[in-house]
Design a protein around this motif. Structure first.
Motif, PDB file in Angstrom:
ATOM      1  N   HIS A   1       0.855  -1.182   0.000  1.00 35.77           N
ATOM      2  CA  HIS A   1       0.000   0.000   0.000  1.00 35.77           C
ATOM      3  C   HIS A   1       0.896   1.239   0.000  1.00 35.77           C
ATOM      4  CE1 HIS A   1      -3.587  -2.418   1.886  1.00 35.77           C
ATOM      5  NE2 HIS A   1      -2.961  -3.073   0.927  1.00 35.77           N
ATOM      6  N   GLY A   2       1.339   1.605  -1.186  1.00 33.89           N
ATOM      7  CA  GLY A   2       2.350   2.641  -1.328  1.00 33.89           C
ATOM      8  C   GLY A   2       1.893   3.999  -0.813  1.00 33.89           C
ATOM      9  N   ILE A   3       2.738   4.653  -0.042  1.00 30.79           N
ATOM     10  CA  ILE A   3       2.438   6.000   0.444  1.00 30.79           C
ATOM     11  C   ILE A   3       2.456   6.992  -0.712  1.00 30.79           C
ATOM     12  CG2 ILE A   3       3.139   7.821   2.043  1.00 30.79           C
ATOM     13  CD1 ILE A   3       2.090   5.155   3.290  1.00 30.79           C
ATOM     14  N   THR A   4       3.446   6.854  -1.596  1.00 31.15           N
ATOM     15  CA  THR A   4       3.491   7.712  -2.775  1.00 31.15           C
ATOM     16  C   THR A   4       2.316   7.402  -3.691  1.00 31.15           C
ATOM     17  OG1 THR A   4       5.902   7.717  -2.616  1.00 31.15           O
ATOM     18  CG2 THR A   4       4.948   8.518  -4.673  1.00 31.15           C
ATOM     19  N   ARG A   5       1.953   6.125  -3.816  1.00 30.97           N
ATOM     20  CA  ARG A   5       0.789   5.738  -4.607  1.00 30.97           C
ATOM     21  C   ARG A   5      -0.463   6.476  -4.142  1.00 30.97           C
ATOM     22  NH1 ARG A   5      -3.705   2.663  -4.099  1.00 30.97           N
ATOM     23  NH2 ARG A   5      -4.368   1.324  -5.843  1.00 30.97           N
ATOM     24  N   ALA A   6      -0.705   6.455  -2.832  1.00 31.85           N
ATOM     25  CA  ALA A   6      -1.908   7.095  -2.291  1.00 31.85           C
ATOM     26  C   ALA A   6      -1.933   8.578  -2.612  1.00 31.85           C
ATOM     27  CB  ALA A   6      -1.972   6.873  -0.781  1.00 31.85           C
ATOM     28  N   ALA A   7      -0.787   9.243  -2.444  1.00 35.56           N
ATOM     29  CA  ALA A   7      -0.723  10.676  -2.705  1.00 35.56           C
ATOM     30  C   ALA A   7      -0.923  10.977  -4.187  1.00 35.56           C
ATOM     31  CB  ALA A   7       0.609  11.230  -2.221  1.00 35.56           C
ATOM     32  N   VAL A   8      -0.260  10.216  -5.052  1.00 32.79           N
ATOM     33  CA  VAL A   8      -0.347  10.454  -6.492  1.00 32.79           C
ATOM     34  C   VAL A   8      -1.776  10.259  -6.983  1.00 32.79           C
ATOM     35  CG1 VAL A   8       0.306   9.505  -8.744  1.00 32.79           C
ATOM     36  CG2 VAL A   8       2.070  10.018  -7.051  1.00 32.79           C
ATOM     37  N   LEU A   9      -2.444   9.202  -6.530  1.00 32.41           N
ATOM     38  CA  LEU A   9      -3.816   8.971  -6.973  1.00 32.41           C
ATOM     39  C   LEU A   9      -4.752  10.060  -6.449  1.00 32.41           C
ATOM     40  CD1 LEU A   9      -4.253   5.093  -6.758  1.00 32.41           C
ATOM     41  CD2 LEU A   9      -3.582   6.520  -8.703  1.00 32.41           C
ATOM     42  N   ARG A  10      -4.508  10.524  -5.236  1.00 32.46           N
ATOM     43  CA  ARG A  10      -5.324  11.623  -4.704  1.00 32.46           C
ATOM     44  C   ARG A  10      -5.132  12.896  -5.534  1.00 32.46           C
ATOM     45  NH1 ARG A  10      -3.253  11.744  -0.169  1.00 32.46           N
ATOM     46  NH2 ARG A  10      -2.004  13.654  -0.185  1.00 32.46           N
ATOM     47  N   PHE A  11      -3.886  13.215  -5.848  1.00 30.60           N
ATOM     48  CA  PHE A  11      -3.609  14.403  -6.652  1.00 30.60           C
ATOM     49  C   PHE A  11      -4.187  14.256  -8.055  1.00 30.60           C
ATOM     50  CE2 PHE A  11       0.419  14.873  -3.904  1.00 30.60           C
ATOM     51  CZ  PHE A  11      -0.274  15.602  -2.950  1.00 30.60           C
ATOM     52  N   ALA A  12      -4.132  13.048  -8.604  1.00 29.43           N
ATOM     53  CA  ALA A  12      -4.674  12.820  -9.946  1.00 29.43           C
ATOM     54  C   ALA A  12      -6.170  13.092  -9.978  1.00 29.43           C
ATOM     55  CB  ALA A  12      -4.384  11.383 -10.391  1.00 29.43           C
ATOM     56  N   ARG A  13      -6.874  12.581  -8.977  1.00 23.13           N
ATOM     57  CA  ARG A  13      -8.325  12.791  -8.930  1.00 23.13           C
ATOM     58  C   ARG A  13      -8.655  14.262  -8.721  1.00 23.13           C
ATOM     59  NH1 ARG A  13      -8.125   7.421  -6.005  1.00 23.13           N
ATOM     60  NH2 ARG A  13      -9.206   5.960  -7.397  1.00 23.13           N
ATOM     61  N   GLU A  14      -7.862  14.934  -7.880  1.00 26.51           N
ATOM     62  CA  GLU A  14      -8.084  16.364  -7.661  1.00 26.51           C
ATOM     63  C   GLU A  14      -7.853  17.165  -8.930  1.00 26.51           C
ATOM     64  OE1 GLU A  14      -5.483  17.330  -4.443  1.00 26.51           O
ATOM     65  OE2 GLU A  14      -6.769  16.415  -2.910  1.00 26.51           O
ATOM     66  N   ALA A  15      -6.995  16.657  -9.813  1.00 26.46           N
ATOM     67  CA  ALA A  15      -6.716  17.321 -11.094  1.00 26.46           C
ATOM     68  C   ALA A  15      -7.676  16.872 -12.188  1.00 26.46           C
ATOM     69  CB  ALA A  15      -5.272  17.037 -11.515  1.00 26.46           C
ATOM     70  N   GLN A  16      -8.755  16.176 -11.791  1.00 27.02           N
ATOM     71  CA  GLN A  16      -9.790  15.709 -12.709  1.00 27.02           C
ATOM     72  C   GLN A  16      -9.291  14.659 -13.694  1.00 27.02           C
ATOM     73  OE1 GLN A  16     -12.934  16.848 -11.974  1.00 27.02           O
ATOM     74  NE2 GLN A  16     -11.820  17.865 -10.331  1.00 27.02           N
ATOM     75  N   MET A  17      -8.249  13.923 -13.309  1.00 29.17           N
ATOM     76  CA  MET A  17      -7.804  12.791 -14.114  1.00 29.17           C
ATOM     77  C   MET A  17      -8.604  11.569 -13.714  1.00 29.17           C
ATOM     78  SD  MET A  17      -3.652  13.252 -14.033  1.00 29.17           S
ATOM     79  CE  MET A  17      -2.843  14.770 -14.568  1.00 29.17           C
ATOM     80  N   GLU A  18      -8.892  10.701 -14.673  1.00 33.55           N
ATOM     81  CA  GLU A  18      -9.666   9.489 -14.373  1.00 33.55           C
ATOM     82  C   GLU A  18      -8.740   8.383 -13.903  1.00 33.55           C
ATOM     83  OE1 GLU A  18     -12.980   6.447 -16.361  1.00 33.55           O
ATOM     84  OE2 GLU A  18     -12.200   8.150 -17.519  1.00 33.55           O
ATOM     85  N   VAL A  19      -9.056   7.802 -12.743  1.00 33.56           N
ATOM     86  CA  VAL A  19      -8.270   6.722 -12.167  1.00 33.56           C
ATOM     87  C   VAL A  19      -9.121   5.455 -12.122  1.00 33.56           C
ATOM     88  CG1 VAL A  19      -7.056   5.893 -10.113  1.00 33.56           C
ATOM     89  CG2 VAL A  19      -6.886   8.319 -10.774  1.00 33.56           C
ATOM     90  N   VAL A  20      -8.571   4.369 -12.636  1.00 31.04           N
ATOM     91  CA  VAL A  20      -9.259   3.079 -12.618  1.00 31.04           C
ATOM     92  C   VAL A  20      -8.375   2.097 -11.849  1.00 31.04           C
ATOM     93  CG1 VAL A  20     -10.209   1.197 -13.985  1.00 31.04           C
ATOM     94  CG2 VAL A  20     -10.316   3.554 -14.853  1.00 31.04           C
TER      95      VAL A  20
END
Length: 284
Positions: free
Chosen positions: A205-224
């Protein structure tokens, strides 16, 4: 100047640091670790690493011998004493050193955990972007990859397999699907969608993973969050990986197949920019 390290409450020159031959980290890989990045002399995502450390210890029924506040103090002192502007702080906690080797866990009232920290100086850490070529290898690790243990022999072997094949790293494959990289979380990008395996006991459960996915969603990028195959990765528009020591790094070749034009893609590039910018704002 000799590097200053931390061992069980003492700050020592690295040449003077010693651990018992009976330490269970040495004999059984009975320990956990965390790596925290340092940028501009400050710690990146420290809270996330501290929370995951506590979880790893709990999952192994291992007592935590150091409070979060004390751990932060040790990190900061090591960074200052070693003059780290950009680099890493490595932390390892093992079940300790009982009087002799035994498969049975020692009594925690009699054997204190071993706590070790040291720094690594990495000038240019934030500026370094190295496009990576990966190969696929079978994932034969134990089933609790969500616990950040020091059992890293097979990931090391995976990296050596990659080097022997003329690549930089390996993506691990189980039941036909990519789990993660040898020391990182894996992603592909297709039609603008960021695709990465969902959290489970199969991956860290990557700490950087969690942050990157959160930032991606905040930037309106689609995460699957779903599993993907090597064939999907080879047909992707982009691929990348995340880790505390590399942040967001492009993957430009998978099992010999070049992705796109062989250069870092726009989604990965933007995510790296966002991650560094936002993480530095919250660094401690």
């Amino acid at each position: 100047m000799s590097r200053i390290v931390y061992v069980n409450g003492e700050y020592l020159p690295e040449a003077d640091a010693k651990i018992s031959i009976f330490d269970r980290g040495f004999l059984f890989a009975d320990g956990v670790y965390e790596v925290t990045s340092v940028l501009d002399g400050k710690l990146i995502d420290f809270d996330g690493h501290a929370v995951r450390l506590e979880r790893s210890l709990n999952e192994l029924d291992m007592p935590n011998p150091i409070s979060k506040d004390d751990l932060l103090e040790v990190h900061r002192k090591l960074v200052a004493d070693n003059g780290i502007v950009e680099g890493l702080v490595y932390l390892q906690i093992t079940r300790g050193a009982p009087a002799d080797r035994d498969f049975v866990f020692p009594n925690p009232d009699e054997t204190r955990p071993t706590v070790v920290l040291f720094t690594q100086n990495k000038p240019g850490l934030a500026e370094t972007v190295n496009p990576v070529k990966v190969i696929s290898v079978e994932d034969i690790r134990w089933g609790r990859r969500d616990i950040k243990t020091v059992q890293l022999l097979y990931p090391s072997m995976g990296k050596m397999m990659a080097k022997a094949a003329g690549a930089d790293d390996a993506w691990l494959v189980e039941d036909g699907y990519v789990t993660e990289g040898t020391s990182n979380n894996a992603y592909i990008v297709k039609d603008g969608k960021i695709i990465t395996r969902a959290l489970s006991t199969d991956i860290l459960h990557g700490i950087t993973r969690a942050a990157v996915l959160r930032f991606a969603r905040e930037a309106q990028m689609e995460v699957v969050e779903r599993s993907f195959t090597i064939a999907e990765a080879q047909a992707a528009d982009e691929a990348f990986f995340t880790s505390a020591s590399a942040f967001v790094m492009p993957v430009v070749e998978v099992d010999g197949a070049q992705l796109g034009d062989g250069n870092p893609g726009p989604v990965m590039t933007r995510l790296r920019e966002i991650y560094l910018e936002e993480s530095l704002k919250k660094a401690v």
